[in-house]
Motif scaffolding. Structure first.
Motif, PDB file in Angstrom:
ATOM      1  N   ALA A 298       0.727  -1.107   0.076  1.00 57.91           N
ATOM      2  CA  ALA A 298       0.097  -0.034   0.115  1.00 57.91           C
ATOM      3  C   ALA A 298       0.934   1.189   0.149  1.00 57.91           C
ATOM      4  O   ALA A 298       0.679   2.242  -0.827  1.00 57.91           O
ATOM      5  N   ARG A 299       1.859   1.363   0.737  1.00 54.27           N
ATOM      6  CA  ARG A 299       2.723   2.416   0.738  1.00 54.27           C
ATOM      7  C   ARG A 299       3.625   2.573  -0.595  1.00 54.27           C
ATOM      8  O   ARG A 299       3.631   3.749  -0.909  1.00 54.27           O
ATOM      9  N   ALA A 300       3.893   1.649  -1.116  1.00 56.08           N
ATOM     10  CA  ALA A 300       4.729   1.581  -2.473  1.00 56.08           C
ATOM     11  C   ALA A 300       3.943   2.053  -3.446  1.00 56.08           C
ATOM     12  O   ALA A 300       4.455   2.906  -4.263  1.00 56.08           O
TER      13      ALA A 300
ATOM     14  N   GLY B 184      -4.596   8.428  -4.076  1.00 52.40           N
ATOM     15  CA  GLY B 184      -5.574   9.124  -3.374  1.00 52.40           C
ATOM     16  C   GLY B 184      -4.602  10.313  -3.028  1.00 52.40           C
ATOM     17  O   GLY B 184      -4.840  10.814  -1.763  1.00 52.40           O
ATOM     18  N   ILE B 185      -3.736  10.789  -3.991  1.00 52.50           N
ATOM     19  CA  ILE B 185      -2.844  11.964  -3.570  1.00 52.50           C
ATOM     20  C   ILE B 185      -3.849  13.311  -3.738  1.00 52.50           C
ATOM     21  O   ILE B 185      -3.801  14.044  -3.294  1.00 52.50           O
TER      22      ILE B 185
ATOM     23  N   ILE C   4       1.407   4.481  -3.217  1.00 60.81           N
ATOM     24  CA  ILE C   4       1.540   5.965  -2.967  1.00 60.81           C
ATOM     25  C   ILE C   4       2.969   6.178  -3.443  1.00 60.81           C
ATOM     26  O   ILE C   4       2.972   7.384  -4.124  1.00 60.81           O
ATOM     27  N   ILE C   5       3.771   5.860  -3.105  1.00 62.96           N
ATOM     28  CA  ILE C   5       5.223   6.519  -3.558  1.00 62.96           C
ATOM     29  C   ILE C   5       5.456   6.332  -4.598  1.00 62.96           C
ATOM     30  O   ILE C   5       6.063   7.218  -5.563  1.00 62.96           O
ATOM     31  N   LYS C   6       5.145   5.157  -5.384  1.00 64.41           N
ATOM     32  CA  LYS C   6       5.441   4.935  -6.914  1.00 64.41           C
ATOM     33  C   LYS C   6       4.623   5.933  -7.654  1.00 64.41           C
ATOM     34  O   LYS C   6       5.088   6.616  -8.649  1.00 64.41           O
TER      35      LYS C   6
ATOM     36  N   MET D 215       4.145   9.260  -6.723  1.00 68.16           N
ATOM     37  CA  MET D 215       5.014  10.421  -6.942  1.00 68.16           C
ATOM     38  C   MET D 215       6.380  10.337  -7.700  1.00 68.16           C
ATOM     39  O   MET D 215       6.774  11.280  -7.879  1.00 68.16           O
TER      40      MET D 215
END
Lengths: 105, 105
Positions: A11-13, A63-64, A15-17, A19
């Motif tokens: 899940a974190r990856a 979701g950003i 979001i970071i991906k 960006m």
DNA sequence: ATCTTATTTGGCTATTATACCAAATAACAA
DNA sequence: TTGTTATTTGGTATAATAGCCAAATAAGAT
């Protein structure tokens, strides 16, 4: 690693991906000053309408950002502005790296 | 966008891209508790030695980690620990997203 | 020197991401 | 209705990434 932790990192990856692209980082920066429609991004950068639209979709899916239709235009805005705070640390990495390169020279 | 700003976003994206993988986020988390050798990661996760080694190389090339050889082993450590602070915001995105999904249901 | 262990590197394939173009849709204007 | 503008979607070619295997290297042990 158990399944719960695996899902956490996935899940974190995600979001970071979302960006992890120069154009999308630029979009995030621009949105700090308030919502903007797609055409405003297209005007400011040398890229296709469809390219910007797809970058915005990636940020939306992570979701950003969020958007709202106003007439013919679609306005995007940052949903979670703390995203920007991270850049301070990213800059620290860049500085640390340039120091290391200095040492090597 | 001028060339300077373009390079700025490319440099940032390079670092963020290096983080944009579940296994690498896990590695970063693990390194918070201190340096670890490659074999320690391999032991803890179901992955090939070469896979972990390559993930570590990605982090090294981005300037996020650093390593030191000690005998047969190679110890990796976080070079810029503030990287971890970002996760708070990433979690905020995840929470905000799950709220949005709730609303839709 | 040979053996063993730790790690990196090279090569291969499968998957995913990116950018551009053209076509589709959506909203408002004439 | 037809036209115009803003945006999304689909297709496609190209490039980047991930993971696995085998081979190469490096250091210490026998």
């Amino acid at each position: 690693m158990d399944n719960h932790r695996k899902q956490l990192y996935e899940a974190r990856a995600k979001i970071i991906k979302a960006m992890a692209h120069p154009t999308r980082l630029w979009i995030i920066d621009e949105l700090y000053y308030g919502e903007k429609c797609v055409c405003e991004f297209v005007d400011r950068i040398d890229a296709d309408f469809s390219t910007i639209s797809k970058h915005l979709l990636v940020l939306k899916n992570a979701g950003i950002v969020d958007f709202e239709k106003k007439g013919k235009q679609v306005y995007y805005r940052l949903k979670v502005p703390c995203i920007l705070q991270f850049m301070g640390c990213v800059e620290a990495v860049i500085k640390s790296e340039s120091k290391t390169i200095q040492k090597k020279i």
